[in-house]
Design a protein around this motif. Structure first.
Motif: not given
Length: 298
Positions: A64-69
């Protein structure tokens, strides 16, 4: 008065790193490994935490943080992928599933050790009333989180997580079992804390725009930010290198002010400057929670 701070190898138990140390391009590929549970946790509580949603909650919070794959390492998911790979080889499929041996590897592993865990219902008999109890559900979890660099096999960061959750006390006809909502609440809190500290470790909260007395930062409504949360604002300084090892020890940073979160949007948030000169602030400045600042030299 401006203050200089040397960001050390560890700040409040968190190793501060640059994203470049993990990946040269694209999102950092990350996976959550299986839980490690301390022998100090009772057998009953071990079974509860093993069967809980903790790993799934951590994965959801990271995604949900959308910083990582986010890559899966859960056995059931990997088996499902293997089954699909087998199906892809059949005459019924177009064959566009990932081939065996071609799944992406994680650049970073998040390893979570459960040091303490307790989920139960406290109870006491109500005086002078038969079969009546005052009960309260309580959940507590203490974790040690390590960030592992899979290329080097080294520990790149570590931090503790402690969370508790409890319900209100009430009168019941018997003791009964604790409400699973209390367990779900404490696990989600722990997962959110892990995702936030992981993100802050690899990708510090950064100013993307300055407008008057407002800062726009690269964190949205899935990052765990709260309206009214306070931050200290820093200007990036010179990177400091250990002359003996060549290792980066962080950077010398100048504290330029303070701010408070005033608005949280889906992909960015707004921080009102409460201390410092807005004219001295610029894109690329770093925001840190006060607890992450280990020392200051005047």
């Amino acid at each position: 008065m401006l203050k200089k701070i040397l960001v050390p190898m560890y700040a409040a138990g968190i190793l501060l790193l640059s994203a470049a140390s993990f990946a040269q391009e694209g999102k950092v590929r990350i996976a959550v490994s299986d839980l490690i549970i301390s022998p100090a946790v009772s057998n009953k509580q071990q079974q509860i935490v093993k069967n809980s949603s903790l790993i799934a909650d951590i994965e959801n919070a990271i995604r949900n943080g959308r910083k990582f794959e986010l890559l899966t390492r859960r056995a059931s998911h990997l088996q499902a992928i293997r089954n699909e790979q087998t199906f892809a080889k059949s005459e019924l499929a177009a064959g566009d599933a990932a081939q065996e041996g071609e799944l992406s590897n994680a650049q970073t592993l998040v390893q979570v050790e459960v040091l303490d865990f307790n989920f139960n219902r406290n109870s006491s008999r109500v005086p002078n009333i038969s079969n009546k109890y005052r009960v309260q559900d309580v959940a507590r979890v203490e974790l040690s989180v390590q960030i592992l660099d899979t290329a080097k096999g080294s520990v790149k960061g570590s931090f503790p997580v402690k969370e508790t959750s409890s319900g209100g006390s009430f009168i019941a006809n018997g003791v009964g079992s604790p409400n699973n909502d209390i367990l779900d609440a404490v696990l989600k809190k722990a997962a959110g804390s892990i995702a936030n500290q992981l993100s802050d470790t690899i990708f510090p909260i950064t100013v993307i725009k300055v407008s008057g007395k407002k800062l726009f930062i690269n964190r949205g409504n899935d990052s765990g930010l709260k309206n009214g949360e306070k931050f200290v604002i820093f200007e990036n300084g010179e990177e400091l290198i250990d002359p003996q090892t060549g290792e980066s020890l962080g950077s010398a940073e100048t504290e330029v002010g303070e701010g408070v979160v005033s608005r949280i949007n889906p992909k960015f948030s707004v921080v009102d400057i409460t201390k410092g000169d807005p004219a001295s602030m610029a894109t690329g400045f770093i925001l840190r929670r006060p607890i992450q600042i280990s020392s200051k030299s005047k």
